[in-house]
Enzyme design. Structure first.
Site, PDB file in Angstrom:
ATOM      1  N   SER A 143      -2.241  -1.012  -1.052  1.00  0.00           N
ATOM      2  CA  SER A 143      -2.707  -1.392  -2.419  1.00  0.00           C
ATOM      3  C   SER A 143      -2.058  -2.550  -2.884  1.00  0.00           C
ATOM      4  CB  SER A 143      -2.206   0.115  -3.163  1.00  0.00           C
ATOM      5  OG  SER A 143      -2.559  -0.219  -4.601  1.00  0.00           O
ATOM      6  N   TYR A 157       3.984   5.558  -6.256  1.00  0.00           N
ATOM      7  CA  TYR A 157       2.854   5.497  -5.397  1.00  0.00           C
ATOM      8  C   TYR A 157       2.996   3.931  -5.000  1.00  0.00           C
ATOM      9  CZ  TYR A 157      -1.951   4.180  -4.177  1.00  0.00           C
ATOM     10  OH  TYR A 157      -3.152   3.662  -3.758  1.00  0.00           O
TER      11      TYR A 157
END
Length: 248
Positions: A143, A157
């Site tokens: 990501s 995250y």
């Protein structure tokens, strides 16, 4: 060599788009899913309509035995596994560091980090030349958060994806001589259902005007990058990243 690819988290979003993209390029597909059986079955039907073999396997990749069973079933029903898309991941509601708990952190790391390692391990066991394999390719779905940190929203995250980046670099070097390439994509600000898991379904709409390209991305755009990294066209590429975050 026949292309057989396992895609974890393949019932929605980037995983779904990748499954359909790869099927159009001749891959046989194993969809790993955790909860959305109906959605996974729908993807399987669409892949079969394209003329490729496909199965869906329910799996919690944080569970080692379930990961092993996933690979065994895929190998038995589809044949030699040539590709892995490490896509499954979880996101919890937006929170600051002061709101995080050990339980939340451990759940995120168990899926996003441990699960990805377990899947990569099982792939390498089958693909490595030293085990009689024919090589293959692994693409990790990281990501942009790994670079940006996601302050005030998803630092946990982001940290889990930072671990995936490090794993990509190290594993690529570890297995290169075994005929296995390992790369990653780093999507950011993509229109998927995952933002609802974080408590803000419209997050991309809120952020898009601050991006250099002034728009969010589509899952299909990420899928194309993953497909290229799995293809023979990227045969000399390993340990690398493709950022898909609109210039951010």
């Amino acid at each position: 060599m026949q292309k057989v690819t396992i895609i974890t988290g393949g019932s929605r979003g980037i995983g779904r788009a990748t499954a359909l993209c790869l099927a159009k390029q001749g891959h046989h597909i194993c969809i790993g899913y955790r909860n959305r059986g109906d959605s996974a079955d729908e993807v399987v039907s669409m892949i079969r309509a394209l003329g490729q073999s496909a199965i869906a396997v329910q799996v919690d990749i944080a569970d080692e035995k379930q990961v092993m069973a996933l690979f065994q079933k895929a190998e038995k029903e589809l044949g030699y596994i040539s590709g892995l898309v490490n896509n499954a991941g979880i996101l919890k509601p937006q929170a600051t560091i002061e709101q995080l708990t050990a339980e939340r952190l451990n759940k995120i790391l168990a899926t996003n980090v441990t699960g990805a390692f377990l899947c990569a391990r099982e792939a390498v066991k089958r693909m490595a030349l030293r085990h009689g394999g024919q090589g293959g390719a692994i693409v990790n779905v990281s990501s942009a958060a790994a670079r940006l940190g996601s302050p005030h929203e998803y630092v946990d995250y982001a940290a889990s994806k930072g671990a995936i980046d490090t794993m990509t670099i190290g594993l690529a070097q570890e297995v290169a001589a075994q005929g296995i390439r390992v790369n990653a994509v780093r999507p950011g600000f993509i229109y998927t259902e995952m933002h609802a898991d974080g408590g803000e379904p419209g997050r991309v709409e809120r952020i898009k005007d601050s991006l250099p390209m002034r728009r969010g991305g589509q899952p299909e755009e990420v899928a194309q990058a993953i497909a290229w990294l799995l293809s023979d066209e990227s045969s000399y590429v390993t340990g690398n990243f493709i950022d898909l975050a609109g210039g951010k």
